[in-house]
Design an enzyme around this catalytic site. Structure first.
Site, mmCIF file in Angstrom:
data_model
loop_
_atom_site.group_PDB
_atom_site.id
_atom_site.type_symbol
_atom_site.label_atom_id
_atom_site.label_comp_id
_atom_site.label_asym_id
_atom_site.label_seq_id
_atom_site.Cartn_x
_atom_site.Cartn_y
_atom_site.Cartn_z
ATOM 1 N N GLU A 107 0.829 -1.208 0.000
ATOM 2 C CA GLU A 107 0.000 0.000 0.000
ATOM 3 C C GLU A 107 0.862 1.257 0.000
ATOM 4 O O GLU A 107 0.583 2.210 -0.738
ATOM 5 C CB GLU A 107 -0.943 -0.011 1.206
ATOM 6 C CG GLU A 107 -2.080 -1.008 1.067
ATOM 7 C CD GLU A 107 -2.990 -1.058 2.281
ATOM 8 O OE1 GLU A 107 -2.694 -0.337 3.268
ATOM 9 O OE2 GLU A 107 -3.989 -1.792 2.262
ATOM 10 N N HIS A 160 -10.242 1.407 -0.339
ATOM 11 C CA HIS A 160 -10.784 0.530 0.698
ATOM 12 C C HIS A 160 -12.300 0.367 0.604
ATOM 13 O O HIS A 160 -12.906 -0.315 1.437
ATOM 14 C CB HIS A 160 -10.409 1.064 2.095
ATOM 15 C CG HIS A 160 -8.961 0.890 2.439
ATOM 16 N ND1 HIS A 160 -7.980 1.711 1.944
ATOM 17 C CD2 HIS A 160 -8.331 -0.026 3.214
ATOM 18 C CE1 HIS A 160 -6.807 1.325 2.406
ATOM 19 N NE2 HIS A 160 -6.982 0.281 3.173
#
Length: 345
Positions: free
Chosen positions: A199, A233
């Site tokens: 990430e 997300h």
């Protein structure tokens, strides 16, 4: 120009403060980076689309085993996450390729055999370690939860000496358990290794230089990158509704809350990256936050030590604000903030 927020005397967080601590002699060593930042070879819109493509690629790649390759469902939870780990790594490599293709210069560096310079564009640098200060700075935000964890290891502690020993024992136990879990727990690998690394690689190391080279200011970069991070997300909405069989309202609340705190963390991570020029800085903060999780406010209020925990939380927050700029001063990390192409020294 910008809104200036001051705390603890002369410490100020402003757009201009992101660029402090470096002399003109450093600027003279980076003429190519400076020129490219002033005259980007691609538009700001292209940079926005490229970052969006990286975010979609990172999330979409997680579903390629079943949707693209038509693989049967994973038989075990370990197999499921090993597939996802592989997809995350592939997405990170592809995002790096897109970043390098847009910037151009890193490809020339690789052709010339200068791998350290190419990696430095992604914030992977061998000079000026950027681990300790960002880690300690992040820990200050969790000073209250850390103290609560230590004190709750034994509620019978009474005298000051025993409280101190309990604090040390609590920290040691938590650290030991988390390290041991890496050898047996697939979720530990997801939360502490693969997730944070991939990430930060995609949403900080690849996106930040693209946006900077497109002419965006550091402040805009710091605000934009976390939005991609938060939006990435939102796939948890689908996973909450269907595999977990929850209704849409609950799924929306959970996903909205997740979007909010991932975006807030993304601002902080982008700030660390922009200030230090090191991928390690937001990475250690990300891992530490994942280890600690969200503060258990309810447990803190119900704890017999709630006043001590509340005080330490305030002390930690105040210390964090005071040390935010000094602990991330670019001069500590041999870095000139805002440069389009960071270089290895």
């Amino acid at each position: 120009m910008g809104i200036e927020v001051k705390a603890c005397g002369d410490v100020a967080v402003t757009p201009s403060s992101l660029s402090d601590g470096f002399s003109n002699s450093v600027n003279s060593r980076l003429p190519g980076a400076k020129a490219m930042a002033a005259n980007p070879s691609f538009s700001s819109g292209t940079a926005i689309l490229a970052c969006a493509a990286m975010a979609v690629l990172y999330v979409g790649m997680l579903y390629t085993p079943s949707l693209l390759f038509r693989l049967p469902p994973a038989r075990t939870i370990n197999e499921h996450y090993i597939r996802r780990f592989t997809c995350s790594v592939v997405a990170s490599v592809l995002a790096s390729g897109l970043c390098f293709w847009l910037l151009g210069s890193p490809i020339d560096m690789l052709r010339n055999g200068d791998l350290p310079a190419a990696l430095a564009v992604l914030g992977i640098r061998r000079d000026h370690v950027a681990t300790l200060y960002p880690l300690l700075l992040t820990a200050l935000l969790y000073l209250g939860p850390l103290v609560m964890t230590a004190l709750n290891t034994d509620e019978r502690l009474e005298d000051e000496a025993k409280v101190e020993m309990g604090f040390i024992q609590g920290l040691f136990t938590r650290t030991r358990d988390n390290v041991i879990s890496l050898t047996t727990d697939i979720f530990a690998w997801r939360n502490y290794i693969v997730g944070p690394l991939t990430e930060e690689w995609v949403f900080r190391a690849c996106m930040v230089p693209v946006l900077l080279c497109a002419g965006y200011s550091q402040l805009k970069v710091m605000l934009l990158c976390p939005l991609y991070f938060g939006l990435a997300h939102l796939n948890h909405y689908w996973e909450t509704v269907y595999p977990e069989n929850r209704n849409h309202k609950i799924a929306a609340l959970i996903t909205g809350f997740r979007f909010a705190y991932t975006t807030i963390f993304g601002w902080y991570a982008a700030f660390l990256y922009l200030r230090t020029g090191h991928l390690v800085a937001p990475l250690v903060a990300h891992i530490f936050c994942n280890v600690m999780g969200l503060p258990a406010v309810g447990d803190a209020l119900e704890s017999p030590y709630n006043k001590v925990i509340g005080l330490t939380f305030l002390v930690g927050l105040g210390s964090f604000i005071c040390l935010l700029n000094p602990a991330t001063s670019p001069a500590l990390y041999g870095y000139m903030p805002g440069q389009c192409l960071p270089t290895a020294s």
